[in-house]
Write a protein that holds these residues in place. Structure first.
Motif, PDB file in Angstrom:
ATOM      1  N   ALA A  19     -23.892 -64.978 -43.729  1.00 52.68           N
ATOM      2  CA  ALA A  19     -22.610 -65.638 -43.991  1.00 52.68           C
ATOM      3  C   ALA A  19     -21.510 -65.164 -43.048  1.00 52.68           C
ATOM      4  N   PHE A  20     -21.418 -63.872 -42.820  1.00 48.04           N
ATOM      5  CA  PHE A  20     -20.313 -63.338 -42.029  1.00 48.04           C
ATOM      6  C   PHE A  20     -20.690 -63.012 -40.600  1.00 48.04           C
ATOM      7  N   GLY A  21     -21.936 -62.845 -40.331  1.00 48.55           N
ATOM      8  CA  GLY A  21     -22.381 -62.500 -38.991  1.00 48.55           C
ATOM      9  C   GLY A  21     -22.330 -61.001 -38.773  1.00 48.55           C
ATOM     10  N   PRO A  22     -23.167 -60.510 -37.881  1.00 53.15           N
ATOM     11  CA  PRO A  22     -23.236 -59.064 -37.645  1.00 53.15           C
ATOM     12  C   PRO A  22     -21.975 -58.498 -36.982  1.00 53.15           C
ATOM     13  N   ASP A  23     -21.147 -59.341 -36.399  1.00 59.78           N
ATOM     14  CA  ASP A  23     -19.937 -58.851 -35.738  1.00 59.78           C
ATOM     15  C   ASP A  23     -18.839 -58.490 -36.738  1.00 59.78           C
ATOM     16  N   ARG A  24     -18.658 -59.311 -37.770  1.00 61.17           N
ATOM     17  CA  ARG A  24     -17.576 -59.098 -38.728  1.00 61.17           C
ATOM     18  C   ARG A  24     -17.976 -58.196 -39.891  1.00 61.17           C
ATOM     19  N   LEU A  25     -19.263 -57.952 -40.081  1.00 60.22           N
ATOM     20  CA  LEU A  25     -19.731 -57.189 -41.240  1.00 60.22           C
ATOM     21  C   LEU A  25     -19.193 -55.759 -41.283  1.00 60.22           C
ATOM     22  N   GLN A  31     -13.016 -52.583 -44.911  1.00 55.35           N
ATOM     23  CA  GLN A  31     -11.977 -53.066 -45.822  1.00 55.35           C
ATOM     24  C   GLN A  31     -12.389 -52.856 -47.286  1.00 55.35           C
ATOM     25  N   ALA A  32     -13.664 -53.080 -47.591  1.00 58.50           N
ATOM     26  CA  ALA A  32     -14.148 -52.865 -48.962  1.00 58.50           C
ATOM     27  C   ALA A  32     -14.034 -51.390 -49.336  1.00 58.50           C
ATOM     28  N   LYS A  38      -8.482 -47.104 -52.813  1.00 64.17           N
ATOM     29  CA  LYS A  38      -7.187 -47.384 -53.429  1.00 64.17           C
ATOM     30  C   LYS A  38      -7.320 -47.568 -54.937  1.00 64.17           C
ATOM     31  N   ALA A  39      -8.370 -48.276 -55.363  1.00 69.31           N
ATOM     32  CA  ALA A  39      -8.587 -48.490 -56.798  1.00 69.31           C
ATOM     33  C   ALA A  39      -8.864 -47.164 -57.505  1.00 69.31           C
TER      34      ALA A  39
END
Length: 107
Positions: A19-25, A31-32, A38-39
């Motif tokens: 879905a996101f591609g290996p570049d954006r993962l 970010q996660a 933070k949580a």
């Protein structure tokens, strides 16, 4: 906690790569991680503030202690461990074969 096994994690990773591609993962994983930190910091802050406002009697308070399921479970276990308290106080003990008093107005 979530009952996620190895096969489920592999499937989630596979779908994420497609879905996101290996570049954006890696960016999304970072970010996660930041969101989880933070949580966790917010939960710790809420716990510390609650401890501070309740006073020294609740210095060992944990947030999971406030879960209603744990509260009920703890009280049931305590009630089962208590020895038999005997007959209730405040009422007359009935003799064998004696009927309890009947209140016409109560029914």
């Amino acid at each position: 906690m979530f009952d996620v096994g190895l096969m489920e994690l592999a499937l989630i990773a596979f779908v994420a790569i497609i879905a996101f591609g290996p570049d954006r993962l890696p960016v999304l994983a970072k970010q996660a991680g930041v969101m989880i930190r933070k949580a966790k910091a917010m939960a710790n802050s809420a716990r510390d503030e609650l401890r501070e406002e309740l006073g020294p009697d609740y210095a060992d308070l944990q947030l999971r202690d406030l879960d209603p399921r744990n509260i009920v479970r703890r009280h049931i276990i305590e009630a089962m461990e208590d020895p038999d308290p005997g007959p209730p106080t405040g009422g007359a003990v009935l003799l064998e074969g004696q009927l309890p008093p009947y209140d016409v107005d109560a029914t």
